[in-house]
Motif scaffolding. Sequence first.
Motif, PDB file in Angstrom:
ATOM      1  N   THR A  33       0.848  -1.203   0.000  1.00 36.24           N
ATOM      2  CA  THR A  33       0.000   0.000   0.000  1.00 36.24           C
ATOM      3  C   THR A  33       0.878   1.246   0.000  1.00 36.24           C
ATOM      4  O   THR A  33       0.655   2.183  -0.763  1.00 36.24           O
ATOM      5  CB  THR A  33      -0.945  -0.003   1.211  1.00 36.24           C
ATOM      6  N   ARG A  34       1.889   1.255   0.852  1.00 37.29           N
ATOM      7  CA  ARG A  34       2.806   2.398   0.925  1.00 37.29           C
ATOM      8  C   ARG A  34       3.474   2.640  -0.426  1.00 37.29           C
ATOM      9  O   ARG A  34       3.563   3.777  -0.901  1.00 37.29           O
ATOM     10  CB  ARG A  34       3.851   2.165   2.009  1.00 37.29           C
ATOM     11  N   ASP A  35       3.941   1.563  -1.080  1.00 40.56           N
ATOM     12  CA  ASP A  35       4.591   1.705  -2.385  1.00 40.56           C
ATOM     13  C   ASP A  35       3.635   2.306  -3.414  1.00 40.56           C
ATOM     14  O   ASP A  35       4.039   3.152  -4.218  1.00 40.56           O
ATOM     15  CB  ASP A  35       5.105   0.355  -2.888  1.00 40.56           C
ATOM     16  N   LYS A  36       2.374   1.893  -3.386  1.00 44.75           N
ATOM     17  CA  LYS A  36       1.381   2.421  -4.329  1.00 44.75           C
ATOM     18  C   LYS A  36       1.116   3.903  -4.055  1.00 44.75           C
ATOM     19  O   LYS A  36       1.004   4.704  -4.981  1.00 44.75           O
ATOM     20  CB  LYS A  36       0.081   1.617  -4.235  1.00 44.75           C
ATOM     21  N   VAL A  37       1.009   4.291  -2.783  1.00 49.49           N
ATOM     22  CA  VAL A  37       0.777   5.691  -2.427  1.00 49.49           C
ATOM     23  C   VAL A  37       1.946   6.541  -2.922  1.00 49.49           C
ATOM     24  O   VAL A  37       1.744   7.583  -3.569  1.00 49.49           O
ATOM     25  CB  VAL A  37       0.578   5.857  -0.897  1.00 49.49           C
ATOM     26  N   ILE A  38       3.170   6.099  -2.656  1.00 44.79           N
ATOM     27  CA  ILE A  38       4.351   6.864  -3.073  1.00 44.79           C
ATOM     28  C   ILE A  38       4.431   6.931  -4.599  1.00 44.79           C
ATOM     29  O   ILE A  38       4.758   7.978  -5.168  1.00 44.79           O
ATOM     30  CB  ILE A  38       5.628   6.273  -2.438  1.00 44.79           C
ATOM     31  N   TYR A  39       4.095   5.834  -5.272  1.00 47.27           N
ATOM     32  CA  TYR A  39       4.067   5.824  -6.738  1.00 47.27           C
ATOM     33  C   TYR A  39       3.081   6.875  -7.257  1.00 47.27           C
ATOM     34  O   TYR A  39       3.396   7.652  -8.164  1.00 47.27           O
ATOM     35  CB  TYR A  39       3.698   4.426  -7.250  1.00 47.27           C
ATOM     36  N   ASN A  40       1.874   6.916  -6.674  1.00 44.92           N
ATOM     37  CA  ASN A  40       0.859   7.875  -7.123  1.00 44.92           C
ATOM     38  C   ASN A  40       1.265   9.312  -6.830  1.00 44.92           C
ATOM     39  O   ASN A  40       1.007  10.212  -7.635  1.00 44.92           O
ATOM     40  CB  ASN A  40      -0.500   7.572  -6.495  1.00 44.92           C
ATOM     41  N   VAL A  41       1.880   9.555  -5.671  1.00 49.82           N
ATOM     42  CA  VAL A  41       2.350  10.906  -5.343  1.00 49.82           C
ATOM     43  C   VAL A  41       3.379  11.337  -6.382  1.00 49.82           C
ATOM     44  O   VAL A  41       3.312  12.450  -6.916  1.00 49.82           O
ATOM     45  CB  VAL A  41       2.938  10.963  -3.916  1.00 49.82           C
ATOM     46  N   ASP A  42       4.317  10.446  -6.696  1.00 47.07           N
ATOM     47  CA  ASP A  42       5.334  10.784  -7.681  1.00 47.07           C
ATOM     48  C   ASP A  42       4.707  11.012  -9.061  1.00 47.07           C
ATOM     49  O   ASP A  42       5.051  11.971  -9.753  1.00 47.07           O
ATOM     50  CB  ASP A  42       6.398   9.694  -7.740  1.00 47.07           C
ATOM     51  N   LYS A  43       3.783  10.159  -9.448  1.00 45.60           N
ATOM     52  CA  LYS A  43       3.121  10.289 -10.749  1.00 45.60           C
ATOM     53  C   LYS A  43       2.371  11.624 -10.855  1.00 45.60           C
ATOM     54  O   LYS A  43       2.349  12.254 -11.910  1.00 45.60           O
ATOM     55  CB  LYS A  43       2.158   9.114 -10.947  1.00 45.60           C
ATOM     56  N   SER A  44       1.776  12.061  -9.757  1.00 42.84           N
ATOM     57  CA  SER A  44       1.006  13.314  -9.768  1.00 42.84           C
ATOM     58  C   SER A  44       1.897  14.521 -10.048  1.00 42.84           C
ATOM     59  O   SER A  44       1.406  15.561 -10.497  1.00 42.84           O
ATOM     60  CB  SER A  44       0.278  13.507  -8.435  1.00 42.84           C
ATOM     61  N   ARG A  45       3.180  14.404  -9.801  1.00 42.73           N
ATOM     62  CA  ARG A  45       4.118  15.509 -10.035  1.00 42.73           C
ATOM     63  C   ARG A  45       4.306  15.779 -11.526  1.00 42.73           C
ATOM     64  O   ARG A  45       4.777  16.839 -11.906  1.00 42.73           O
ATOM     65  CB  ARG A  45       5.468  15.201  -9.396  1.00 42.73           C
ATOM     66  N   TYR A  46       3.965  14.817 -12.373  1.00 44.13           N
ATOM     67  CA  TYR A  46       4.203  14.929 -13.814  1.00 44.13           C
ATOM     68  C   TYR A  46       2.930  15.083 -14.641  1.00 44.13           C
ATOM     69  O   TYR A  46       2.999  15.429 -15.813  1.00 44.13           O
ATOM     70  CB  TYR A  46       4.966  13.694 -14.319  1.00 44.13           C
ATOM     71  N   THR A  47       1.786  14.814 -14.043  1.00 44.80           N
ATOM     72  CA  THR A  47       0.542  14.846 -14.795  1.00 44.80           C
ATOM     73  C   THR A  47      -0.526  15.588 -14.005  1.00 44.80           C
ATOM     74  O   THR A  47      -0.514  15.586 -12.780  1.00 44.80           O
ATOM     75  CB  THR A  47       0.062  13.413 -15.125  1.00 44.80           C
ATOM     76  N   ASN A  48      -1.440  16.204 -14.696  1.00 44.54           N
ATOM     77  CA  ASN A  48      -2.531  16.916 -14.037  1.00 44.54           C
ATOM     78  C   ASN A  48      -3.750  15.996 -14.013  1.00 44.54           C
ATOM     79  O   ASN A  48      -4.576  16.026 -14.920  1.00 44.54           O
ATOM     80  CB  ASN A  48      -2.826  18.217 -14.798  1.00 44.54           C
TER      81      ASN A  48
END
Length: 113
Positions: A24-39
Amino acid sequence: MSPKYDVIFLVEAMEFLESLDEKTRDKVIYNVDKSRYTNDPQLFKKLSGEIWEFRTRFSKTQVRLLAFWDKTDKQETLVVSTHGIIKKTDKVPKKEIGKADRIRQEYFEDKNK
């Protein structure tokens, strides 16, 4: 492509992330990082006033990291994550938004000292 902003996690957000199971933590961090590049409002969305949320749905669990923007440094735009919750209803509880707003106020008071 460079990120639109950097993300920092305050102590309570870090403690929340550490309390999650590893996948779960890995998925949250992945999504946070992904949000930095896409709106994408499925990943990062305004809640109320100055408070935003990082959104992750994983294994039937809705994880939210509340956050706010810090644009006081003209060189760098930061998103500051205050704390996290596991959501059980459609709406983020008002008390959690209030808590994030209080943390935001304290953050800027400390920064401006």
